[in-house]
Scaffold this motif. Structure first.
Motif, PDB file in Angstrom:
ATOM      1  N   TYR A   1       0.876  -1.335   0.005  1.00 58.18           N
ATOM      2  CA  TYR A   1       0.025   0.041   0.038  1.00 58.18           C
ATOM      3  C   TYR A   1       0.738   1.403   0.091  1.00 58.18           C
ATOM      4  CZ  TYR A   1      -3.620  -3.086   1.222  1.00 58.18           C
ATOM      5  OH  TYR A   1      -4.537  -4.361   1.201  1.00 58.18           O
ATOM      6  N   ASP A   2       0.279   2.455  -0.471  1.00 60.14           N
ATOM      7  CA  ASP A   2       1.147   3.659  -0.552  1.00 60.14           C
ATOM      8  C   ASP A   2       1.093   4.256   0.600  1.00 60.14           C
ATOM      9  OD1 ASP A   2       1.681   2.866  -3.250  1.00 60.14           O
ATOM     10  OD2 ASP A   2      -0.174   3.941  -3.942  1.00 60.14           O
TER      11      ASP A   2
ATOM     12  N   ALA B   1      -3.840   2.349  -2.604  1.00 62.68           N
ATOM     13  CA  ALA B   1      -3.174   1.295  -3.405  1.00 62.68           C
ATOM     14  C   ALA B   1      -3.350   1.617  -4.633  1.00 62.68           C
ATOM     15  CB  ALA B   1      -3.170  -0.146  -2.975  1.00 62.68           C
ATOM     16  N   LYS B   2      -2.466   1.447  -5.830  1.00 62.61           N
ATOM     17  CA  LYS B   2      -2.761   1.696  -7.173  1.00 62.61           C
ATOM     18  C   LYS B   2      -3.877   0.751  -7.706  1.00 62.61           C
ATOM     19  CE  LYS B   2       1.146   4.156  -8.251  1.00 62.61           C
ATOM     20  NZ  LYS B   2       2.117   4.544  -7.124  1.00 62.61           N
TER      21      LYS B   2
ATOM     22  N   GLU C   1      -7.951   0.001  -3.524  1.00 64.13           N
ATOM     23  CA  GLU C   1      -7.797   0.599  -2.138  1.00 64.13           C
ATOM     24  C   GLU C   1      -8.849  -0.079  -1.280  1.00 64.13           C
ATOM     25  OE1 GLU C   1      -8.729   4.914  -2.561  1.00 64.13           O
ATOM     26  OE2 GLU C   1      -7.167   5.224  -3.737  1.00 64.13           O
TER      27      GLU C   1
ATOM     28  N   THR D   1       0.436  -6.188   4.837  1.00 59.28           N
ATOM     29  CA  THR D   1       1.076  -5.063   5.388  1.00 59.28           C
ATOM     30  C   THR D   1       0.770  -4.723   6.965  1.00 59.28           C
ATOM     31  OG1 THR D   1       1.922  -2.668   4.731  1.00 59.28           O
ATOM     32  CG2 THR D   1      -0.446  -3.105   4.964  1.00 59.28           C
TER      33      THR D   1
END
Length: 161
Positions: free
Chosen positions: A44-45, A75-76, A79, A144
């Motif tokens: 995840y970003d 996330a790309k 989400e 994550t």
């Protein structure tokens, strides 16, 4: 240079002593916070969330907490979001700094995300109205973990006499 160093150290000790004399209302407290997180891997970003925390003070140094809210992981490809429900134990070290451990569950709100166990050690600072903390949050069933920052406004629910 030594004078500046000694002045800074003396200021810290005097300031700490002044803060430690602050009256702390025992009983229930309520807080509302904003969270931002940094995942520990590339799944995840980032994350953003809101929460509400109820706290009961047993003593001036020990409290239990109940926290819930909403967390959104960015996330790309896709989400996801979840509702955390955590029970915690908070121990004040003195001078308004605290350690806390939280455990609970994350309930996925997207159809593709499962529920997960949450474990989180926390280090923070709290005074009469402000609560700022950093925590490491482990999710047992997500891809994550994260390091998250929380900034909250809190207040006592005890009526003043």
């Amino acid at each position: 240079m030594k004078k500046i160093f000694y002045t800074a150290v003396a200021t810290l000790f005097i300031g700490s002593a002044a803060f430690s004399q602050t009256e702390y209302n025992k009983g229930f407290r309520l807080g509302f916070g904003l969270n931002g997180g940094f995942p520990t891997d590339g799944a995840y970003d980032g994350s953003v969330g809101i929460d509400a925390r109820a706290q009961y003070d047993f003593t001036q140094k020990t409290s239990i907490t109940l926290t819930s809210g909403y967390t959104h992981l960015f996330a790309k490809p896709e989400e996801v979001g979840f509702v955390p429900a955590k029970l915690g134990f908070k121990y004040f070290l003195g001078n308004q700094f605290y350690l806390m451990g939280e455990a609970g569950a994350a309930f996925g709100v997207n159809g593709n995300i499962d529920n997960s166990l949450i474990l989180a050690p926390v280090f923070g600072f709290a005074n009469k109205f402000l609560d700022a903390s950093v925590r490491y949050e482990h999710y047992s069933d997500y891809e994550t973990d994260q390091i998250a920052l929380r900034l909250a406004y809190g207040f006592s629910l005890k009526k003043k006499k």
